[in-house]
Design an enzyme around this catalytic site. Structure first.
Site, mmCIF file in Angstrom:
data_model
loop_
_atom_site.group_PDB
_atom_site.id
_atom_site.type_symbol
_atom_site.label_atom_id
_atom_site.label_comp_id
_atom_site.label_asym_id
_atom_site.label_seq_id
_atom_site.Cartn_x
_atom_site.Cartn_y
_atom_site.Cartn_z
ATOM 1 N N ASP A 150 0.947 -1.183 0.108
ATOM 2 C CA ASP A 150 -0.031 0.055 0.085
ATOM 3 C C ASP A 150 0.874 1.345 0.123
ATOM 4 O OD1 ASP A 150 -2.057 1.939 0.372
ATOM 5 O OD2 ASP A 150 -3.218 0.669 1.666
ATOM 6 N N HIS A 153 -0.536 4.616 0.058
ATOM 7 C CA HIS A 153 -1.035 5.653 0.364
ATOM 8 C C HIS A 153 -0.569 6.515 1.651
ATOM 9 C CE1 HIS A 153 -4.268 3.229 -1.643
ATOM 10 N NE2 HIS A 153 -4.822 4.170 -1.893
#
Length: 143
Positions: free
Chosen positions: A14, A16
């Site tokens: 991930d 983000h």
């Protein structure tokens, strides 16, 4: 009084970063010592950072939906590394699709996570829980 240390990061594949930066800023402003390992972080990076900094909490976030897979076995790895007492927090979009959050929470708690947060949880909620779990008064943190 010494600040409590939190290892913060985004697990797995991930990338983000925005929520991670907001958490870092907010937790620091609330008086915690934040060790932010950033995005794309494997479990080992969280654990190594916790050992190196003598952290009291590992705070894992995930937004791409694979948190359940990425977090599996983390409590056991912490225990093996001598971090039996470390608090494990996880939050974000931690599973794929729309699932009943009470079931999701139960699954993560059975994996050894102390706090499990649904999407949209405020930082204030996490700060409140940290203070409660660590037995730290707001005044002690300089907030």
């Amino acid at each position: 009084m010494e600040k409590k240390t939190i290892v913060l990061g985004v697990i797995g594949s991930d990338c983000h970063a925005v929520g991670n930066k907001i958490l870092d800023y907010s937790l620091t402003e609330a008086g915690f010592n934040v060790v932010n390992i950033g995005v794309l972080s494997p479990q080992e990076d969280f654990i190594n950072a916790a050992i190196e900094t003598n952290a009291q909490v590992i705070m894992v976030s995930s937004l791409y939906g694979h948190g359940e897979i990425d977090c599996r076995g983390m409590r056991e790895k912490c225990d093996e590394a001598g971090l039996k007492d470390i608090l494990l927090y996880v939050g974000g979009n931690i599973v794929v699709g729309k699932q009943d959050f009470s079931e999701v929470k139960a699954r993560f708690e059975s994996m050894g996570f102390d706090r499990v947060y649904p999407p949209g949880t405020t930082v204030d909620t996490a700060i409140h829980d940290l203070r409660e779990d660590l037995g730290v008064a707001e005044e002690a943190l300089g907030a």
